[in-house]
Design a protein around this motif. Structure first.
Motif, PDB file in Angstrom:
ATOM      1  N   LEU A   1      -2.605  12.592   9.455  1.00 23.45           N
ATOM      2  CA  LEU A   1      -1.740  12.135  10.676  1.00 23.45           C
ATOM      3  C   LEU A   1      -1.577  10.768  10.678  1.00 23.45           C
ATOM      4  CD1 LEU A   1      -3.305  13.924  13.813  1.00 23.45           C
ATOM      5  CD2 LEU A   1      -0.898  14.048  12.933  1.00 23.45           C
ATOM      6  N   TYR A   2      -2.468   9.738  10.087  1.00 24.28           N
ATOM      7  CA  TYR A   2      -2.349   8.549  10.386  1.00 24.28           C
ATOM      8  C   TYR A   2      -1.274   8.129   9.348  1.00 24.28           C
ATOM      9  CZ  TYR A   2      -4.477   8.410   5.784  1.00 24.28           C
ATOM     10  OH  TYR A   2      -4.600   8.386   4.163  1.00 24.28           O
TER      11      TYR A   2
ATOM     12  N   ASP B   1      -8.152  -0.525  11.929  1.00 24.44           N
ATOM     13  CA  ASP B   1      -7.537   0.392  12.799  1.00 24.44           C
ATOM     14  C   ASP B   1      -7.853   1.894  12.577  1.00 24.44           C
ATOM     15  OD1 ASP B   1      -5.419   1.640  14.502  1.00 24.44           O
ATOM     16  OD2 ASP B   1      -4.204   0.022  14.418  1.00 24.44           O
ATOM     17  N   PHE B   2      -7.595   2.085  11.292  1.00 25.64           N
ATOM     18  CA  PHE B   2      -7.861   3.522  10.903  1.00 25.64           C
ATOM     19  C   PHE B   2      -9.434   3.989  11.072  1.00 25.64           C
ATOM     20  CE2 PHE B   2      -9.655   6.165   7.278  1.00 25.64           C
ATOM     21  CZ  PHE B   2      -8.659   7.267   7.298  1.00 25.64           C
TER      22      PHE B   2
ATOM     23  N   ILE C   1      -1.005  13.032  18.602  1.00 28.06           N
ATOM     24  CA  ILE C   1      -1.296  11.828  17.863  1.00 28.06           C
ATOM     25  C   ILE C   1      -2.341  10.925  18.694  1.00 28.06           C
ATOM     26  CG2 ILE C   1      -0.556   9.613  16.685  1.00 28.06           C
ATOM     27  CD1 ILE C   1       1.293  10.827  15.223  1.00 28.06           C
ATOM     28  N   SER C   2      -1.646  10.600  19.765  1.00 26.14           N
ATOM     29  CA  SER C   2      -2.535   9.646  20.684  1.00 26.14           C
ATOM     30  C   SER C   2      -3.222  10.536  21.847  1.00 26.14           C
ATOM     31  CB  SER C   2      -1.605   8.426  21.187  1.00 26.14           C
ATOM     32  OG  SER C   2      -0.971   7.975  20.086  1.00 26.14           O
TER      33      SER C   2
ATOM     34  N   ILE D   1      -0.069  -2.506  20.058  1.00 26.57           N
ATOM     35  CA  ILE D   1       0.941  -2.914  19.408  1.00 26.57           C
ATOM     36  C   ILE D   1       1.612  -4.234  19.914  1.00 26.57           C
ATOM     37  CG2 ILE D   1       3.391  -2.142  18.998  1.00 26.57           C
ATOM     38  CD1 ILE D   1       2.925   0.580  18.897  1.00 26.57           C
TER      39      ILE D   1
ATOM     40  N   GLN E   1      13.298   0.515   9.183  1.00 23.34           N
ATOM     41  CA  GLN E   1      12.180   0.215   8.149  1.00 23.34           C
ATOM     42  C   GLN E   1      12.713   1.078   6.905  1.00 23.34           C
ATOM     43  OE1 GLN E   1       8.666   2.283   9.641  1.00 23.34           O
ATOM     44  NE2 GLN E   1       8.213   0.997  11.137  1.00 23.34           N
TER      45      GLN E   1
ATOM     46  N   ARG F   1       0.899  -1.440  -0.246  1.00 22.88           N
ATOM     47  CA  ARG F   1       0.097   0.019   0.039  1.00 22.88           C
ATOM     48  C   ARG F   1       0.875   1.319  -0.085  1.00 22.88           C
ATOM     49  NH1 ARG F   1      -5.149  -0.615   3.747  1.00 22.88           N
ATOM     50  NH2 ARG F   1      -5.983  -2.444   3.325  1.00 22.88           N
TER      51      ARG F   1
ATOM     52  N   TYR G   1      -6.814   0.628  22.215  1.00 25.92           N
ATOM     53  CA  TYR G   1      -8.116  -0.047  21.347  1.00 25.92           C
ATOM     54  C   TYR G   1      -7.376  -0.759  20.113  1.00 25.92           C
ATOM     55  CZ  TYR G   1      -6.524   3.799  18.131  1.00 25.92           C
ATOM     56  OH  TYR G   1      -5.803   4.580  17.318  1.00 25.92           O
TER      57      TYR G   1
ATOM     58  N   LEU H   1      12.651   3.490  12.974  1.00 26.97           N
ATOM     59  CA  LEU H   1      12.621   4.161  11.695  1.00 26.97           C
ATOM     60  C   LEU H   1      13.719   3.823  10.938  1.00 26.97           C
ATOM     61  CD1 LEU H   1      11.275   7.704  13.108  1.00 26.97           C
ATOM     62  CD2 LEU H   1      10.071   6.212  11.443  1.00 26.97           C
TER      63      LEU H   1
ATOM     64  N   GLU I   1       4.117  -6.208  20.791  1.00 25.89           N
ATOM     65  CA  GLU I   1       5.678  -6.204  20.926  1.00 25.89           C
ATOM     66  C   GLU I   1       5.972  -7.616  21.209  1.00 25.89           C
ATOM     67  OE1 GLU I   1       7.188  -3.457  20.664  1.00 25.89           O
ATOM     68  OE2 GLU I   1       6.026  -1.704  21.321  1.00 25.89           O
TER      69      GLU I   1
ATOM     70  N   ARG J   1      -3.149   2.673   5.396  1.00 23.06           N
ATOM     71  CA  ARG J   1      -4.150   3.338   6.524  1.00 23.06           C
ATOM     72  C   ARG J   1      -3.382   3.593   7.520  1.00 23.06           C
ATOM     73  NH1 ARG J   1      -8.032   5.768   4.691  1.00 23.06           N
ATOM     74  NH2 ARG J   1      -9.888   4.792   3.876  1.00 23.06           N
ATOM     75  N   LYS J   2      -3.696   3.220   8.740  1.00 20.39           N
ATOM     76  CA  LYS J   2      -3.030   3.313  10.005  1.00 20.39           C
ATOM     77  C   LYS J   2      -1.602   3.184   9.985  1.00 20.39           C
ATOM     78  CE  LYS J   2      -3.541   5.086  14.004  1.00 20.39           C
ATOM     79  NZ  LYS J   2      -3.721   4.127  15.210  1.00 20.39           N
ATOM     80  N   ASN J   3      -0.814   4.061  10.173  1.00 21.62           N
ATOM     81  CA  ASN J   3       0.591   4.056  10.049  1.00 21.62           C
ATOM     82  C   ASN J   3       1.358   4.783  10.688  1.00 21.62           C
ATOM     83  OD1 ASN J   3       2.977   5.069   8.063  1.00 21.62           O
ATOM     84  ND2 ASN J   3       2.726   3.024   8.248  1.00 21.62           N
ATOM     85  N   VAL J   4       1.148   4.509  12.473  1.00 24.23           N
ATOM     86  CA  VAL J   4       1.582   5.397  13.239  1.00 24.23           C
ATOM     87  C   VAL J   4       2.433   4.713  14.359  1.00 24.23           C
ATOM     88  CG1 VAL J   4       0.941   6.989  15.192  1.00 24.23           C
ATOM     89  CG2 VAL J   4      -0.390   7.116  12.989  1.00 24.23           C
ATOM     90  N   LEU J   5       3.596   4.915  14.538  1.00 30.09           N
ATOM     91  CA  LEU J   5       4.243   4.477  15.899  1.00 30.09           C
ATOM     92  C   LEU J   5       3.614   4.975  17.105  1.00 30.09           C
ATOM     93  CD1 LEU J   5       7.895   4.435  14.765  1.00 30.09           C
ATOM     94  CD2 LEU J   5       6.549   2.515  14.953  1.00 30.09           C
ATOM     95  N   ALA J   6       2.336   4.480  17.464  1.00 25.28           N
ATOM     96  CA  ALA J   6       1.517   5.362  18.302  1.00 25.28           C
ATOM     97  C   ALA J   6       2.249   5.423  19.709  1.00 25.28           C
ATOM     98  CB  ALA J   6       0.299   4.542  18.509  1.00 25.28           C
TER      99      ALA J   6
ATOM    100  N   TYR K   1      -4.140   4.468  22.883  1.00 30.10           N
ATOM    101  CA  TYR K   1      -3.282   3.594  22.157  1.00 30.10           C
ATOM    102  C   TYR K   1      -3.854   2.659  21.356  1.00 30.10           C
ATOM    103  CZ  TYR K   1      -0.523   6.497  25.393  1.00 30.10           C
ATOM    104  OH  TYR K   1       0.028   7.534  26.070  1.00 30.10           O
ATOM    105  N   SER K   2      -3.380   2.345  19.964  1.00 28.53           N
ATOM    106  CA  SER K   2      -3.637   1.463  19.257  1.00 28.53           C
ATOM    107  C   SER K   2      -2.804   0.218  19.809  1.00 28.53           C
ATOM    108  CB  SER K   2      -3.522   1.855  17.784  1.00 28.53           C
ATOM    109  OG  SER K   2      -2.994   1.026  16.858  1.00 28.53           O
TER     110      SER K   2
ATOM    111  N   GLU L   1      -5.484  -3.028   8.815  1.00 30.01           N
ATOM    112  CA  GLU L   1      -5.052  -1.749   8.900  1.00 30.01           C
ATOM    113  C   GLU L   1      -6.177  -0.864   8.685  1.00 30.01           C
ATOM    114  OE1 GLU L   1      -1.971  -1.984   5.946  1.00 30.01           O
ATOM    115  OE2 GLU L   1      -1.997   0.225   5.579  1.00 30.01           O
ATOM    116  N   ASP L   2      -7.160  -1.341   7.957  1.00 26.81           N
ATOM    117  CA  ASP L   2      -8.495  -0.328   7.569  1.00 26.81           C
ATOM    118  C   ASP L   2      -9.321  -0.250   8.980  1.00 26.81           C
ATOM    119  OD1 ASP L   2      -8.117  -0.036   4.591  1.00 26.81           O
ATOM    120  OD2 ASP L   2      -8.193  -2.238   4.746  1.00 26.81           O
TER     121      ASP L   2
ATOM    122  N   ASN M   1       4.189   7.808  10.354  1.00 25.10           N
ATOM    123  CA  ASN M   1       5.391   7.003  10.315  1.00 25.10           C
ATOM    124  C   ASN M   1       5.898   7.008   9.033  1.00 25.10           C
ATOM    125  OD1 ASN M   1       6.872   4.973  11.731  1.00 25.10           O
ATOM    126  ND2 ASN M   1       6.402   3.583   9.958  1.00 25.10           N
TER     127      ASN M   1
ATOM    128  N   TYR N   1      -9.482   4.854  14.710  1.00 28.28           N
ATOM    129  CA  TYR N   1      -8.583   6.150  14.951  1.00 28.28           C
ATOM    130  C   TYR N   1      -9.753   7.332  14.599  1.00 28.28           C
ATOM    131  CZ  TYR N   1      -4.729   9.252  15.099  1.00 28.28           C
ATOM    132  OH  TYR N   1      -3.823  10.523  15.335  1.00 28.28           O
TER     133      TYR N   1
END
Lengths: 599, 369
Positions: B350-351, B208-209, B229-230, B188, A569, A522, B157, A566, B190, A547-552, B185-186, B205-206, B354, B212
């Motif tokens: 914003l989304y 999650d978006f 952002i969060s 992650i 990546q 994408r 979430y 980063l 780890e 879509r969502k692409n944040v290191l939240a 916070y979405s 991804e969709d 990264n 948000y």
């Protein structure tokens, strides 16, 4: 060393019939190597060869064997088995006086057994038929013996071996001494030696493999290459036992390596004759049959600053792979690269792998193409080896493509699916021969471009791996061909264009578009992918926007880790190529080959 | 000049399935040794600066007993506090009590960050947490009653099988608490967490978006400002401590696994409690060049909705942001926007943060020299 005690021979076989393993066993029997030094398929010195289990570059080794109180010198010249490399097989043959035709006791005669046999007979070699793998539980020795008899060999001439257990290898060695003629060179005539291979050694430079036919060559001799007319001083001579051993002289009949600090790659021409500058031979040896590439593909460095490195690497590869051709070309999408010609798809894959592994250059290879002929409305005819050289539709009066005569050997239970496959590849049936009650040869005429595509994989999967094939290009035929373009984000990506038969265009377009959708990740915006012929779009799809692409997470103040993430990546993106505004992984270019089309 | 101070308390009564912070099960004996080591570290690093923000995080700081908490505050007495100090502690609804809250108040705490994470039993189980919602409401009311009005609640979430309806219920509950700050916070997944070991996969991804966007929309409609952002807050209740990170300002970080930024270095403390107790505190040091500092300014600053103050940037680094980075392409593509003073990622992009940051890192499209 007496010339009558020398035997120069090669081994020919269909792929996987145990040629390299037999060579290993011969090395062991002649005590060329201690047991602890043995690793499987020793003559295959390149990593790729050992991994793929096939022999790509030939190799010559001198072995000694005691027979009836005499010491014999056996020069074993290894050959590759794959159809793409019949060219190299002919090189080995030019240096040999005899050949072992190795046939798998469970598989019997196959496509390349025959093709290589005929090549050997053309070269006037004495043939020893060998039935190998007799230890296999499913070996059918009687059947294979019969097959060989059908080819004109007498039962008494056949040697039965198991390269795995070593059974029959001594008999084979004796047979080599008894049957294969000793070289008949004249030591007193002026030097006449054949260059049958050359390699580039990072420390020594260019090393050539030679077979001396007449006279002798010594260190410090001044030699001339008869074809290129270049002269050099011989710096050293050696033989491979298979440990490299320096010698001061090579006499008529011998095979060895020559090192002469040759500076220009262009001076070495495989098939050329070497003679002495001061006392030249009158007539050069007949160079063996030259084989021209049948498949072309664009090769580009991913990092465009590596263009010159790529050129150097290709030059070095060409040194012992005369069949490889390359000419600079430019692509709007990929920048500067080379249009390379190959003997076939396997040859192309091996060159690609060698470029990446041995020369460390990340490359993109575009979809392979054959050479098309195009008759223009103004009466001229041009050759097209790249989709982007295809003239505008209005200027074309007709298009022609190369056809091959294909022989497919298969157990009869797979005749149905194979015929269906050939039909779907636009093949026309010529005839069918029964080799025995179980095996048939199907002869077809097929467009070469269809074989380049995925024929090998398909035929293997349709016959559970049992069928094999061989082909030769027979000529050109008129064909309804069109150039298909692939558009990313509405821009034509020239490196993805291809030439297809009109009746296949729709399906292939659909398959490629869906494959690209799978491979391209994408992007920050939605990217339409389209396949088109001229201005008409025949297939389309969309790569969804990222879509969502944040290191939240960013608490605790641990931002060092985020920076590292980063950076990691970013490094992962190095194998991506920017095409216009779209980031495309390098695999995308070849995906066109493996799209999951039904045919 | 360092004005912010972080203290890490690694103890927890319960280990959450997603957590990859430095943490251990609560153990009385260890707490005692830990506080001793922490006191040593603070003595070693702290140069008597007057602090604007102090943040006690974890782990679960509220897992400490009353006496242990008293000892902690005694250690922190040495820190010089400015008049406008923001003094935060993290707490968990399981371990917090009215006595502990009273003690916090007595010692100057004026902001509490509560970990709620979810309200649905199914998702709490997935996170390996448990919560009694009535108790939550009572604790929040008590906190406000003793005069601590700056309250944050954390929400996680994008959980396995979570629907927009589930998310909406969580947000409704949090909004009903009438607090000043919400962090969302979405999830992650780890490495080295239970979720990772259980082979849990991220939601699409969709989805999650979509979640948000839903959060942003709902919280804004309910009077919260989206300032990072969060993070969301009522007017004037932004977390000043966290803003010091995002403004790329210096800070002390003490305790196991904590990080600091002092002068030209970023430090990361050991994550090993054993090593920490042996007083070998620091594990890694990164010496920062001017370019590194600029990159950090971008990575952190673009998290803020307001963005990066271009004048501040020029003052701090002696060259403009345009001289340091080639941002014209990003501006052209509307992935970055600017006004007179700020450079920022527009709300609707914003989304992609990264991906946008990646164009500043190494390689071809980054830093001019």
């Amino acid at each position: 060393m007496k010339q009558e005690n020398i035997r120069n021979f090669c081994i020919i076989a269909h792929i996987d019939h145990g040629k390299s393993t037999l060579a290993d066993r011969i090395l062991e029997k002649t005590h060329a190597l201690e047991k602890r030094e043995m690793k499987d398929q020793l003559l295959d010195s390149m990593d790729i060869e050992r991994e793929r289990g096939i022999t790509i570059k030939l190799n010559a080794v001198e072995l000694t064997y005691q027979f009836q109180g005499e010491k014999y010198y056996l020069n074993l010249i290894d050959t590759p088995g794959h159809v793409d490399f019949s060219y190299e097989v002919s090189r080995s043959m030019a240096a040999s006086d005899g050949a072992l035709l190795v046939v798998d006791a469970s598989q019997g005669i196959e496509a390349q057994s025959l093709a290589n046999l005929y090549l050997a007979l053309d070269n006037n070699l004495t043939i020893i038929p060998v039935i190998n793998k007799i230890d296999l539980p499913n070996a059918d020795i009687a059947k294979v013996t019969k097959e060989l008899e059908n080819l004109g060999f007498s039962k008494e001439d056949i040697v039965y071996t198991s390269a795995k257990t070593g059974e029959g290898v001594d008999t084979l060695l004796e047979k080599i001494i008894k049957v294969i003629p000793a070289p008949k060179g004249d030591l007193n005539k002026p030097l006449k030696a054949l260059i049958f291979d050359s390699i580039y050694d990072p420390y020594k430079g260019i090393i050539t493999s030679i077979r001396v036919f007449d006279g002798q060559i010594k260190t410090k001799d001044i030699i001339t290459m008869m074809h290129t007319d270049a002269s050099y001083e011989v710096l050293s001579l050696s033989i491979n036992t298979p440990h490299e051993k320096e010698v001061s002289v090579l006499n008529a009949g011998q095979v060895g390596y020559l090192y002469a600090s040759i500076k220009t790659i262009d001076d070495v021409f495989i098939g050329d004759t070497i003679t002495l500058k001061e006392n030249p031979t009158e007539k050069a040896l007949q160079g063996y049959k030259k084989i021209t590439p049948t498949v072309y593909s664009g090769i580009y460095p991913i990092d465009s600053s590596k263009f010159e490195d790529l050129r150097e690497a290709l030059e070095k590869l060409k040194l012992n792979d005369a069949a490889l051709t390359f000419d600079p070309e430019t692509s709007t999408a990929l920048g500067f690269g080379f249009r390379c010609g190959f003997l076939g798809l396997l040859h192309m894959e091996i060159i690609k792998e060698r470029l990446e592994r041995e020369f460390n250059i990340d490359i993109i290879a575009t979809s392979p193409s054959v050479i098309y002929k195009v008759k223009l409305t103004n009466g001229k005819e041009i050759e097209v080896d790249s989709p982007n050289k295809m003239p505008d539709k209005v200027k074309i009066s007709k298009t022609l493509e190369p056809y091959v005569k294909m022989s497919i050997f298969t157990p009869k239970e797979y005749i149905g699916p194979i015929m269906e496959l050939c039909q779907n590849k636009r093949g026309s049936f010529l005839n069918m021969d029964y080799l025995d009650e179980k095996c048939v040869t199907l002869n077809y005429e097929l467009p070469l471009s269809e074989i380049v595509y995925d024929f090998f994989d398909k035929i293997k999967s349709f016959s559970k791996g049992y069928a094999s094939f061989d082909y030769e290009v027979t000529g050109y035929k008129e064909s309804d061909l069109v150039k298909m373009d692939i558009l990313l984000n509405k821009e034509v990506i020239d490196a993805l264009s291809l030439i297809v038969h009109k009746s296949f265009a729709y399906n292939r377009g659909k398959a490629i578009v869906s494959k690209l959708k799978e491979i391209i990740p994408r992007q920050m915006f939605e990217v339409p992918i389209q396949a088109s012929i001229g201005s008409k779009v025949i297939a389309r799809s969309n790569i969804k926007a990222m879509r969502k692409n944040v290191l939240a997470k960013c608490y605790g103040g641990d931002v060092t880790r985020k920076k590292k993430l980063l950076e990691k990546q970013k490094a992962g993106k190095k194998r991506m190529k920017m095409l216009g505004s779209v980031e495309v992984p390098s695999e995308a270019f070849l995906s066109i080959l493996s799209s999951d089309e039904k045919w | 000049m360092v004005k912010s101070f972080y203290i890490h308390i690694p103890f927890c009564n319960n280990i959450c399935s997603y957590c990859d912070f430095a943490k251990v099960y609560y153990n009385k004996n260890l707490v005692d040794k830990y506080l001793t080591a922490l006191e040593k570290e603070i003595e070693k690093v702290y140069q008597n600066e007057v602090l604007d923000t102090i943040y006690i995080g974890g782990g679960t700081p509220s897992s400490l007993s009353l006496n242990e908490t008293k000892r902690l505050f005694k250690i922190l007495k040495k820190l010089k506090k400015s008049k406008r100090l923001e003094y935060t502690i993290e707490a968990n609804f399981d371990s917090i009590t009215s006595e502990k809250l009273d003690l916090y108040k007595e010692n100057g705490i004026n902001r509490i960050s509560f970990g709620l994470e979810s309200t649905s039993p199914k998702h709490l189980k997935f996170l390996n947490r448990s919560i009694d919602l009535t108790k939550v409401r009572n604790i929040i009311n008590y906190t406000k009653s003793i005069g601590i009005n700056n309250i944050n609640v954390d929400l996680i979430y994008a959980l396995e099988n979570e629907s927009i309806k589930d998310l909406s219920k969580d947000l409704d509950f949090i909004l009903s608490l009438d607090i000043t700050h919400i962090s969302t916070y979405s999830l992650i997944i780890e490495e080295h967490t239970k979720l990772y070991l259980d082979n849990v996969k991220n939601i699409s991804e969709d989805k999650d978006f979509e979640m948000y966007e839903f959060i942003k929309d709902k919280l804004k409609k309910n009077g919260f400002n989206h300032y990072e952002i969060s993070n969301f807050s009522k007017d004037g209740y932004e977390s000043r401590h966290n803003l010091s990170y995002w403004n790329n300002l210096e800070y002390y970080g003490t305790g196991v696994g904590a990080s600091s930024y002092i002068k030209d270095k970023r430090y990361t403390n050991t994550k090993s409690l054993t090593k920490y107790l042996e007083k070998s505190f620091i594990k890694e040091e990164e010496i920062l060049t001017l370019d590194d500092k600029c990159i950090y300014e971008i990575i952190l600053g673009l998290r803020k909705i307001k963005g990066i103050d271009k004048n501040e940037f020029s003052k701090k680094y002696n060259s403009t942001i345009y001289e340091k980075f080639d941002i014209m392409d990003l501006l052209d593509k509307k992935l970055l926007c600017e006004d007179e003073r700020y450079l920022f990622i527009p709300e609707d992009k914003l989304y992609l943060e990264n991906e946008i940051l990646l164009s500043f890192i190494g390689g071809s499209s980054s830093g001019k020299e």
